[in-house]
Design a protein around this motif. Structure first.
Motif, PDB file in Angstrom:
ATOM      1  N   ARG A  28     -22.887  20.726   7.480  1.00  0.00           N
ATOM      2  CA  ARG A  28     -24.256  21.201   7.969  1.00  0.00           C
ATOM      3  C   ARG A  28     -24.270  22.589   8.231  1.00  0.00           C
ATOM      4  O   ARG A  28     -25.104  23.364   8.065  1.00  0.00           O
ATOM      5  CB  ARG A  28     -24.560  20.533   9.451  1.00  0.00           C
ATOM      6  CG  ARG A  28     -26.066  20.882   9.876  1.00  0.00           C
ATOM      7  CD  ARG A  28     -25.942  20.472  11.303  1.00  0.00           C
ATOM      8  NE  ARG A  28     -25.127  21.313  12.397  1.00  0.00           N
ATOM      9  CZ  ARG A  28     -25.131  21.215  13.561  1.00  0.00           C
ATOM     10  NH1 ARG A  28     -25.748  20.281  14.219  1.00  0.00           N
ATOM     11  NH2 ARG A  28     -24.331  22.319  14.234  1.00  0.00           N
ATOM     12  N   ASP A  29     -22.963  23.064   8.713  1.00  0.00           N
ATOM     13  CA  ASP A  29     -23.196  24.737   9.065  1.00  0.00           C
ATOM     14  C   ASP A  29     -22.528  25.639   8.137  1.00  0.00           C
ATOM     15  O   ASP A  29     -22.890  26.930   7.972  1.00  0.00           O
ATOM     16  CB  ASP A  29     -22.813  24.945  10.487  1.00  0.00           C
ATOM     17  CG  ASP A  29     -23.396  24.127  11.566  1.00  0.00           C
ATOM     18  OD1 ASP A  29     -24.671  24.075  11.998  1.00  0.00           O
ATOM     19  OD2 ASP A  29     -22.686  23.055  12.025  1.00  0.00           O
ATOM     20  N   VAL A  30     -21.536  25.367   7.420  1.00  0.00           N
ATOM     21  CA  VAL A  30     -20.599  26.158   6.834  1.00  0.00           C
ATOM     22  C   VAL A  30     -20.893  26.224   5.207  1.00  0.00           C
ATOM     23  O   VAL A  30     -21.354  27.287   4.536  1.00  0.00           O
ATOM     24  CB  VAL A  30     -19.184  25.847   6.874  1.00  0.00           C
ATOM     25  CG1 VAL A  30     -18.354  26.748   6.072  1.00  0.00           C
ATOM     26  CG2 VAL A  30     -18.858  25.971   8.160  1.00  0.00           C
ATOM     27  N   LEU A  31     -20.850  25.040   4.644  1.00  0.00           N
ATOM     28  CA  LEU A  31     -21.581  24.955   3.154  1.00  0.00           C
ATOM     29  C   LEU A  31     -22.784  25.729   2.819  1.00  0.00           C
ATOM     30  O   LEU A  31     -22.610  26.439   1.791  1.00  0.00           O
ATOM     31  CB  LEU A  31     -21.447  23.442   2.710  1.00  0.00           C
ATOM     32  CG  LEU A  31     -21.322  23.146   1.178  1.00  0.00           C
ATOM     33  CD1 LEU A  31     -20.402  23.996   0.542  1.00  0.00           C
ATOM     34  CD2 LEU A  31     -21.570  21.807   0.965  1.00  0.00           C
ATOM     35  N   PRO A  32     -23.935  25.415   3.435  1.00  0.00           N
ATOM     36  CA  PRO A  32     -25.107  26.192   3.134  1.00  0.00           C
ATOM     37  C   PRO A  32     -24.998  27.541   2.848  1.00  0.00           C
ATOM     38  O   PRO A  32     -25.523  28.196   2.095  1.00  0.00           O
ATOM     39  CB  PRO A  32     -26.148  25.687   4.208  1.00  0.00           C
ATOM     40  CG  PRO A  32     -25.608  24.302   4.604  1.00  0.00           C
ATOM     41  CD  PRO A  32     -24.006  24.439   4.620  1.00  0.00           C
ATOM     42  N   ARG A  33     -24.217  28.212   3.979  1.00  0.00           N
ATOM     43  CA  ARG A  33     -24.004  29.606   3.988  1.00  0.00           C
ATOM     44  C   ARG A  33     -22.952  29.925   2.782  1.00  0.00           C
ATOM     45  O   ARG A  33     -22.751  31.124   2.645  1.00  0.00           O
ATOM     46  CB  ARG A  33     -23.478  30.174   5.350  1.00  0.00           C
ATOM     47  CG  ARG A  33     -24.772  29.965   6.464  1.00  0.00           C
ATOM     48  CD  ARG A  33     -24.335  30.735   7.655  1.00  0.00           C
ATOM     49  NE  ARG A  33     -23.491  29.919   8.441  1.00  0.00           N
ATOM     50  CZ  ARG A  33     -22.238  30.271   8.719  1.00  0.00           C
ATOM     51  NH1 ARG A  33     -21.656  31.531   8.211  1.00  0.00           N
ATOM     52  NH2 ARG A  33     -21.454  29.618   9.334  1.00  0.00           N
ATOM     53  N   MET A  34     -22.108  29.052   2.231  1.00  0.00           N
ATOM     54  CA  MET A  34     -21.108  29.395   1.274  1.00  0.00           C
ATOM     55  C   MET A  34     -21.784  29.624  -0.131  1.00  0.00           C
ATOM     56  O   MET A  34     -21.049  29.953  -1.021  1.00  0.00           O
ATOM     57  CB  MET A  34     -19.971  28.374   1.198  1.00  0.00           C
ATOM     58  CG  MET A  34     -19.186  28.261   2.327  1.00  0.00           C
ATOM     59  SD  MET A  34     -17.689  26.826   2.390  1.00  0.00           S
ATOM     60  CE  MET A  34     -17.376  27.084   0.690  1.00  0.00           C
ATOM     61  N   THR A 146     -16.600  30.153   7.817  1.00  0.00           N
ATOM     62  CA  THR A 146     -16.433  29.373   8.801  1.00  0.00           C
ATOM     63  C   THR A 146     -16.312  30.543  10.279  1.00  0.00           C
ATOM     64  O   THR A 146     -16.985  30.189  11.303  1.00  0.00           O
ATOM     65  CB  THR A 146     -15.182  28.581   8.866  1.00  0.00           C
ATOM     66  OG1 THR A 146     -15.120  27.644   7.611  1.00  0.00           O
ATOM     67  CG2 THR A 146     -15.033  27.698  10.319  1.00  0.00           C
ATOM     68  N   TYR A 147     -15.803  31.560  10.102  1.00  0.00           N
ATOM     69  CA  TYR A 147     -15.641  32.351  11.188  1.00  0.00           C
ATOM     70  C   TYR A 147     -16.399  33.623  11.078  1.00  0.00           C
ATOM     71  O   TYR A 147     -16.367  34.656  11.704  1.00  0.00           O
ATOM     72  CB  TYR A 147     -14.005  32.892  11.196  1.00  0.00           C
ATOM     73  CG  TYR A 147     -13.134  31.672  11.437  1.00  0.00           C
ATOM     74  CD1 TYR A 147     -12.989  31.145  12.660  1.00  0.00           C
ATOM     75  CD2 TYR A 147     -12.417  31.158  10.389  1.00  0.00           C
ATOM     76  CE1 TYR A 147     -12.265  30.161  13.072  1.00  0.00           C
ATOM     77  CE2 TYR A 147     -11.518  30.210  10.841  1.00  0.00           C
ATOM     78  CZ  TYR A 147     -11.472  29.553  12.130  1.00  0.00           C
ATOM     79  OH  TYR A 147     -10.559  28.626  12.481  1.00  0.00           O
ATOM     80  N   GLY A 148     -17.165  33.615  10.044  1.00  0.00           N
ATOM     81  CA  GLY A 148     -18.421  34.756  10.252  1.00  0.00           C
ATOM     82  C   GLY A 148     -17.646  36.075   9.830  1.00  0.00           C
ATOM     83  O   GLY A 148     -18.121  37.193  10.492  1.00  0.00           O
ATOM     84  N   PHE A 149     -16.703  36.250   9.106  1.00  0.00           N
ATOM     85  CA  PHE A 149     -15.983  37.555   8.891  1.00  0.00           C
ATOM     86  C   PHE A 149     -17.087  38.398   8.159  1.00  0.00           C
ATOM     87  O   PHE A 149     -16.888  39.612   8.539  1.00  0.00           O
ATOM     88  CB  PHE A 149     -14.916  37.112   7.984  1.00  0.00           C
ATOM     89  CG  PHE A 149     -14.114  38.344   7.353  1.00  0.00           C
ATOM     90  CD1 PHE A 149     -13.243  39.015   8.321  1.00  0.00           C
ATOM     91  CD2 PHE A 149     -14.353  38.970   6.215  1.00  0.00           C
ATOM     92  CE1 PHE A 149     -12.553  40.303   8.033  1.00  0.00           C
ATOM     93  CE2 PHE A 149     -13.780  40.007   5.871  1.00  0.00           C
ATOM     94  CZ  PHE A 149     -12.627  40.661   6.742  1.00  0.00           C
ATOM     95  N   GLY A 150     -17.881  38.117   7.082  1.00  0.00           N
ATOM     96  CA  GLY A 150     -18.752  39.012   6.477  1.00  0.00           C
ATOM     97  C   GLY A 150     -19.852  39.766   7.643  1.00  0.00           C
ATOM     98  O   GLY A 150     -19.963  40.760   7.581  1.00  0.00           O
ATOM     99  N   ALA A 151     -20.221  38.957   8.778  1.00  0.00           N
ATOM    100  CA  ALA A 151     -21.087  39.540   9.419  1.00  0.00           C
ATOM    101  C   ALA A 151     -20.348  40.399  10.683  1.00  0.00           C
ATOM    102  O   ALA A 151     -20.888  41.541  10.875  1.00  0.00           O
ATOM    103  CB  ALA A 151     -21.859  38.432  10.301  1.00  0.00           C
ATOM    104  N   LEU A 152     -19.079  39.913  10.825  1.00  0.00           N
ATOM    105  CA  LEU A 152     -18.427  40.822  11.984  1.00  0.00           C
ATOM    106  C   LEU A 152     -17.762  42.314  10.949  1.00  0.00           C
ATOM    107  O   LEU A 152     -17.982  43.198  11.848  1.00  0.00           O
ATOM    108  CB  LEU A 152     -16.915  40.184  12.265  1.00  0.00           C
ATOM    109  CG  LEU A 152     -17.238  39.089  13.031  1.00  0.00           C
ATOM    110  CD1 LEU A 152     -15.761  38.114  13.152  1.00  0.00           C
ATOM    111  CD2 LEU A 152     -17.817  39.194  14.565  1.00  0.00           C
TER     112      LEU A 152
END
Length: 383
Positions: A28-34, A146-152
Motif C-alpha cells: 500500500r505505501d512502499v511499492l507505489p512510491r518505488m 521505506t525509510y524516506g531516504f530520498g526525501a531526507l
C-alpha cells in the motif's frame, strides 16, 4: 479515511518519516512510491547497457537521454507523492514480474542490437551480473523508499544550501577546535608514509568507519532525546509542533483534557527511520565541514610541504595525481583522512559539548521532536 489523515500521511512522506503512517505496508505505501525509481533503473539500463557498440561517439547523446529520463522520472515521483496510488494485488504482481524480467530482457536486447553481452559488473559473472545488478537496485530502492531516504537527503541538502549564513557560522565555530586537534598530526612523517602506502579503497573504508562511529554516537544520544520529548505532549507543545501541518486545526485541548497526551512507543522500523533522519542531517552538516577541511589541508600542504620534504617523509618521490598533476597523491590521501576524522569529531562534539549542541545538534532534534508530536496527534485522532 478522512482527508486530514491522508494529508498528514503525505506530510510524513514529504518530511522523510513515512514509517509513522499507521499500518505502514509494502504493497500500500512502499511499492507505489518505488515505481518511479524502478522505472528509472529499467529505462536507463535499456538506454545505456544495450547499444554499447552501435552508438560509438553517440554515447554522449545517450547520456543526455539518460538525464532526460531521470528528470521525467523525478517529475513522476513528485506527482505520485502528491497523489499516492493504491495498488491492487494484481497490479503488485504485474509490477514485480515486469521488473523481474529485466535481467533477462536486457541481455537479450544486447545480443539483438550488439551481437554480444556486456554484464554491468564484469564478464567473469556473465549473465548473473545482470541479476545481481537489478537485485541490488531493487533492494536499495526498497530500503530508500521505506525509510524516506530520498526525501531526507533532499531536505538536508536544500537546508544546507539555503542556510549558507549558518554554514559560515558552523565553520567559524567548528574549525578552530578541529584544527587544534589535527594540525600538528598533519606534519607527522610516519603518518604521511602510512597513508601514502594505503590504497584508495582502504582509505574509503576508513572514512566509512569514521561515519559509522558518528552514526552510532548519534543513535545512543537519540534514544535519550526520544524519551525526553515523549514526556512533553502537552496541548501547547502539540499545537506548536502541528503549526503549518494538516493537523493545525486539531482539538488539542480535548486530546489532552486528562493530562499530556500519552505517546505510543515507536516500533523498531520507526526508530530506524528517526535515526536515519538524524544521521542524514548530521552527515550532511559534517560533509560541508569535511569539504572545507579537505581544501584547507590541500592548500596547507601545497604551501608548506615541499616535494623534498614529502620525499623525505614518505621515502620516495611523491607521485602526482593523474587528474591534478600539481597535487601529490599522498597529499590528497592525507587531506581525505583528516577531513573524515574532522567530520566525525565534529558530529561527536556537537552532541557532547553544550555550546556546540545548542548551535548544531539542537536544531536537528527540534525537527525530530516535531515529527514525533505530529505522529502523536495523528494517532490520537485516528483512534
Amino acid at each position: 479515511m478522512s482527508v486530514q489523515r491522508v494529508q498528514t500521511e503525505r506530510w510524513f512522506v514529504r518530511h522523510g518519516v513515512p514509517t509513522m503512517i499507521e499500518g505502514y505496508a509494502f504493497r500500500r505505501d512502499v511499492l507505489p512510491r518505488m515505481v518511479p525509481p524502478l522505472a528509472f533503473v529499467a529505462l536507463v539500463s535499456l538506454l545505456w547497457l544495450v547499444p554499447l557498440k552501435t552508438m560509438g561517439s553517440g554515447l554522449w547523446l545517450l547520456l543526455g537521454w539518460v538525464v532526460v529520463v531521470a528528470a521525467a522520472v523525478r517529475l513522476a515521483g513528485v506527482v505520485s507523492a502528491r497523489r499516492p496510488a493504491r495498488f491492487s494485488p494484481r497490479i503488485t504482481v504485474v509490477v514485480l514480474v515486469v521488473y523481474a524480467l529485466m535481467p533477462v530482457a536486457v541481455p537479450l536486447l544486447q545480443v539483438v542490437v550488439d551481437g554480444d553481452v556486456t554484464p554491468p559488473v564484469g564478464r567473469w559473472l556473465g549473465v548473473l551480473g545482470f541479476v545481481l545488478f537489478f537485485a541490488a537496485a531493487f533492494a536499495a530502492t526498497v530500503l530508500g523508499t521505506t525509510y524516506g531516504f530520498g526525501a531526507l537527503l533532499g531536505r538536508a541538502v536544500r537546508r544546507t544550501l539555503s542556510d549558507l549564513g549558518n554554514s559560515v557560522h558552523l565553520l567559524g565555530r567548528a574549525l578552530p577546535a578541529l584544527l587544534f586537534v589535527t594540525l600538528f598530526l598533519f606534519f607527522t612523517g610516519e603518518l604521511w608514509q602510512a597513508v601514502n602506502r594505503l590504497e584508495w579503497w582502504r582509505l574509503a573504508l576508513v572514512v566509512v568507519l569514521f561515519a559509522s562511529v558518528a552514526v552510532l554516537a548519534s543513535a545512543s544520544r537519540l534514544r535519550e532525546e526520544i524519551g525526553r520529548v515523549e514526556q512533553d505532549f502537552s496541548a501547547s507543545r502539540l499545537a506548536s509542533a502541528c503549526r503549518n501541518t494538516p493537523l493545525a486545526g486539531a482539538p488539542f485541548e480535548e486530546l489532552t483534557h486528562d493530562g499530556p497526551l500519552r505517546a505510543v512507543p515507536l516500533s523498531g522500523r520507526q526508530e530506524r527511520n528517526v535515526l536515519l533522519m538524524l544521521a542524514v542531517r548530521q552527515l550532511v552538516q559534517a560533509a560541508v565541514l569535511g569539504a572545507v577541511l579537505f581544501g584547507f589541508f590541500l592548500i596547507l600542504g601545497l604551501l608548506m610541504v615541499t616535494p623534498e620534504t614529502a620525499e623525505q617523509w614518505i621515502g620516495s618521490r611523491p607521485v602526482p595525481s593523474p587528474l591534478f598533476p600539481l597535487l601529490p597523491v599522498a597529499l590528497l590521501r592525507i587531506a581525505t583522512l583528516f577531513a573524515g576524522f574532522g567530520s566525525m569529531y565534529f558530529v561527536v562534539t556537537s552532541m557532547s559539548d553544550s555550546d556546540h549542541r545548542r548551535q548544531f545538534f539542537a536544531p536537528i532534534i527540534d525537527k525530530i521532536e516535531r515529527a514525533l508530536a505530529v505522529r502523536a496527534v495523528y494517532l490520537a485522532i485516528g483512534r
